[in-house]
Motif scaffolding. Structure first.
Motif, PDB file in Angstrom:
ATOM      1  N   GLU A 183      -6.886  -8.809  14.091  1.00  0.00           N
ATOM      2  CA  GLU A 183      -8.203  -9.137  13.526  1.00  0.00           C
ATOM      3  C   GLU A 183      -9.171  -9.586  14.623  1.00  0.00           C
ATOM      4  OE1 GLU A 183      -8.236 -11.726  10.189  1.00  0.00           O
ATOM      5  OE2 GLU A 183      -6.863 -10.483   8.998  1.00  0.00           O
ATOM      6  N   GLN A 184      -8.645 -10.307  15.606  1.00  0.00           N
ATOM      7  CA  GLN A 184      -9.498 -10.758  16.713  1.00  0.00           C
ATOM      8  C   GLN A 184     -10.029  -9.560  17.505  1.00  0.00           C
ATOM      9  OE1 GLN A 184      -7.521 -13.395  19.438  1.00  0.00           O
ATOM     10  NE2 GLN A 184      -9.402 -13.897  20.569  1.00  0.00           N
ATOM     11  N   LYS A 185      -9.143  -8.599  17.794  1.00  0.00           N
ATOM     12  CA  LYS A 185      -9.568  -7.401  18.519  1.00  0.00           C
ATOM     13  C   LYS A 185     -10.507  -6.563  17.647  1.00  0.00           C
ATOM     14  CE  LYS A 185      -9.453  -4.158  21.747  1.00  0.00           C
ATOM     15  NZ  LYS A 185      -8.237  -3.351  21.960  1.00  0.00           N
ATOM     16  N   ALA A 186     -10.228  -6.504  16.342  1.00  0.00           N
ATOM     17  CA  ALA A 186     -11.076  -5.742  15.426  1.00  0.00           C
ATOM     18  C   ALA A 186     -12.493  -6.309  15.398  1.00  0.00           C
ATOM     19  CB  ALA A 186     -10.471  -5.747  14.023  1.00  0.00           C
ATOM     20  N   GLU A 187     -12.599  -7.630  15.395  1.00  0.00           N
ATOM     21  CA  GLU A 187     -13.916  -8.261  15.383  1.00  0.00           C
ATOM     22  C   GLU A 187     -14.705  -7.893  16.640  1.00  0.00           C
ATOM     23  OE1 GLU A 187     -15.852 -12.636  14.394  1.00  0.00           O
ATOM     24  OE2 GLU A 187     -13.729 -12.489  14.926  1.00  0.00           O
ATOM     25  N   LYS A 188     -14.025  -7.850  17.777  1.00  0.00           N
ATOM     26  CA  LYS A 188     -14.670  -7.462  19.033  1.00  0.00           C
ATOM     27  C   LYS A 188     -15.106  -5.993  18.983  1.00  0.00           C
ATOM     28  CE  LYS A 188     -13.890  -7.613  24.061  1.00  0.00           C
ATOM     29  NZ  LYS A 188     -14.186  -6.206  24.374  1.00  0.00           N
TER      30      LYS A 188
END
Length: 444
Positions: A183-188
């Motif tokens: 999710e953190q990478k997706a947000e980026k």
């Protein structure tokens, strides 16, 4: 353009309603057009394509085992491309293109648009399909995609990474893909303009035919069909899409959802309780779907799913429901419920004791339809000592080689596989079958 809807696998994350014999796209639990009417994912998507004037361009590619349930739900509204057996997306799409090219005489310049049959979208997305065809031709791209503008960072979806800017307003060139990031990478990624990959893409027939030749695959439909069992189960995304030189994407900014888990599916179900039973008023955000003949009562449970079918029962909180596939593992059992073109059946009881197997099943045949008795013997094991049929309601005819026998409520007959051809329903016909088989004889 031609539209190919891919009808995929069983979808174990929606067990016990979905199974090998009834995939998730056939579950009639979504709200239909009329009040108190339910429709399946495949019925919904075909209705939407009809609304935007595209239904006549549609073909559904499905395994041979899915054709009967598709015929029951869709009738003659659409043409089918039959896979001899289930494979991954590359063999299915290659088979579809060869069928269109040879059997439907579709030009090699024709654009084929592939869609998953189980996406939950607004009709606005289907209005973009003509635009996708135009963009593919204008850009002279290998493949054109529709990417969905994300509404939140999800770790469940793949992402399309397009160029940050483009001179053309209708599409952008794709640089690469990212499959299910954190999710953190997706947000980026979203902050950099990434799109959800919704599995909708277009190409010209000639492009895929060329790629098949490069891989040493036959481009003759009948030869490809005959050799289907020997083909490797390969993904179109991995083998063709991600290796293409020139990919573009159009952006869709409307509603899109993958209804692949109980927590996402229940967000689109209008009724919180389907079937026999009742739920107490203090239950919040809980859904019950009961296909059994016995009532289910739910008290004081929130944010949960209770689903019951002849295949089994699940009770789960919605957050945990995506883990169902892990829990099921390699679990397999004989089909307990099947929908066919002639009607449907479900297993009421199935017991194995020592050397005998007992099965009690309930069948329904639609008016003016026929059930071949050979089908009965295909769903039960061989070596039966007894198979008795009792009519519950309706009228029909049992047709044998030398005679026919009238069927009506209350009558009981013993089925003889060697002489009986089929059962015909003159009205809607319901009956029970009790079969007792010798399991020792079956093994031999």
């Amino acid at each position: 353009m031609k539209i190919v809807l891919l009808s995929g696998g069983s979808g174990k994350r929606l067990w016990p309603l979905s199974s090998d014999s009834r995939s998730k796209q056939f579950l009639k639990i979504l709200p239909g057009e009329a009040a108190e009417q339910y429709e399946s994912m495949v019925q919904r998507i075909l209705r939407q394509l009809h609304t935007v004037g595209l239904k006549d361009n549609v073909f559904i590619t499905a395994s041979a085992g899915q054709i009967e349930i598709l015929q029951q739900q869709l009738g003659d509204q659409v043409q089918f491309i039959v896979e001899p057996e289930r494979k991954d997306t590359l063999p299915a799409i290659c088979l579809s293109v060869l069928y269109l090219n040879e059997q439907q005489l579709v030009s090699s310049d024709e654009v084929v648009i592939v869609l998953p049959v189980d996406s939950y979208v607004n009709e606005a997305l289907f209005l973009k399909l003509a635009e996708l065809e135009q963009s593919l031709r204008k850009a002279k791209a290998d493949i054109a995609l529709i990417g969905v503008e994300p509404t939140y960072p999800s770790a469940k979806y793949g992402y399309i990474i397009p160029e940050s800017s483009s001179e053309n307003q209708s599409y952008r060139k794709v640089t690469h893909f990212v499959e299910k990031p954190s999710e953190q990478k997706a947000e980026k990624l979203i902050g950099e303009g990434a799109l959800w990959n919704c599995g909708i893409f277009a190409f010209q027939c000639s492009y895929l035919l060329e790629k098949m030749q490069e891989r040493g695959m036959t481009t003759q439909y009948h030869s490809f069909f005959d050799d289907y069992a020997q083909l490797q189960a390969q993904s179109f995304d991995y083998e063709i899409l991600e290796k293409a030189d020139h990919i573009i994407t159009a952006t869709y900014k409307g509603y899109w959802k993958d209804l692949g888990t109980w927590n996402t599916l229940t967000e689109e179900i209008a009724d919180s309780f389907i079937g026999k039973g009742k739920m107490s008023a203090d239950c919040s955000n809980t859904h019950v779907i009961n296909e059994l003949g016995v009532p289910i009562y739910v008290l004081g449970i929130s944010d949960a799913v209770v689903a019951a079918s002849p295949e089994g029962i699940i009770v789960t909180d919605k957050v945990s429901s995506p883990r169902l596939k892990e829990l099921l593992g390699d679990f397999h059992q004989r089909p307990m419920y099947e929908e066919k073109s002639w009607g449907h059946y479900k297993v009421i009881d199935h017991t194995v004791r020592e050397d005998q197997e007992y099965t009690i099943s309930k069948f329904k045949i639609f008016k003016d339809h026929q059930l071949p008795t050979s089908y009965l013997y295909s769903i039960f094991k061989q070596g039966h000592t007894t198979m008795r049929l009792t009519i519950l309601s309706g009228q029909g005819t049992l047709v044998a080689e030398q005679h026919s026998e009238s069927l009506h409520t209350g009558i009981t007959v013993e089925l003889d596989y060697s002489s009986i051809n089929f059962i015909k329903a003159l009205t809607e016909l319901e009956f029970m079958i009790v079969s007792i088989s010798d399991t020792h004889e079956c093994k031999n």
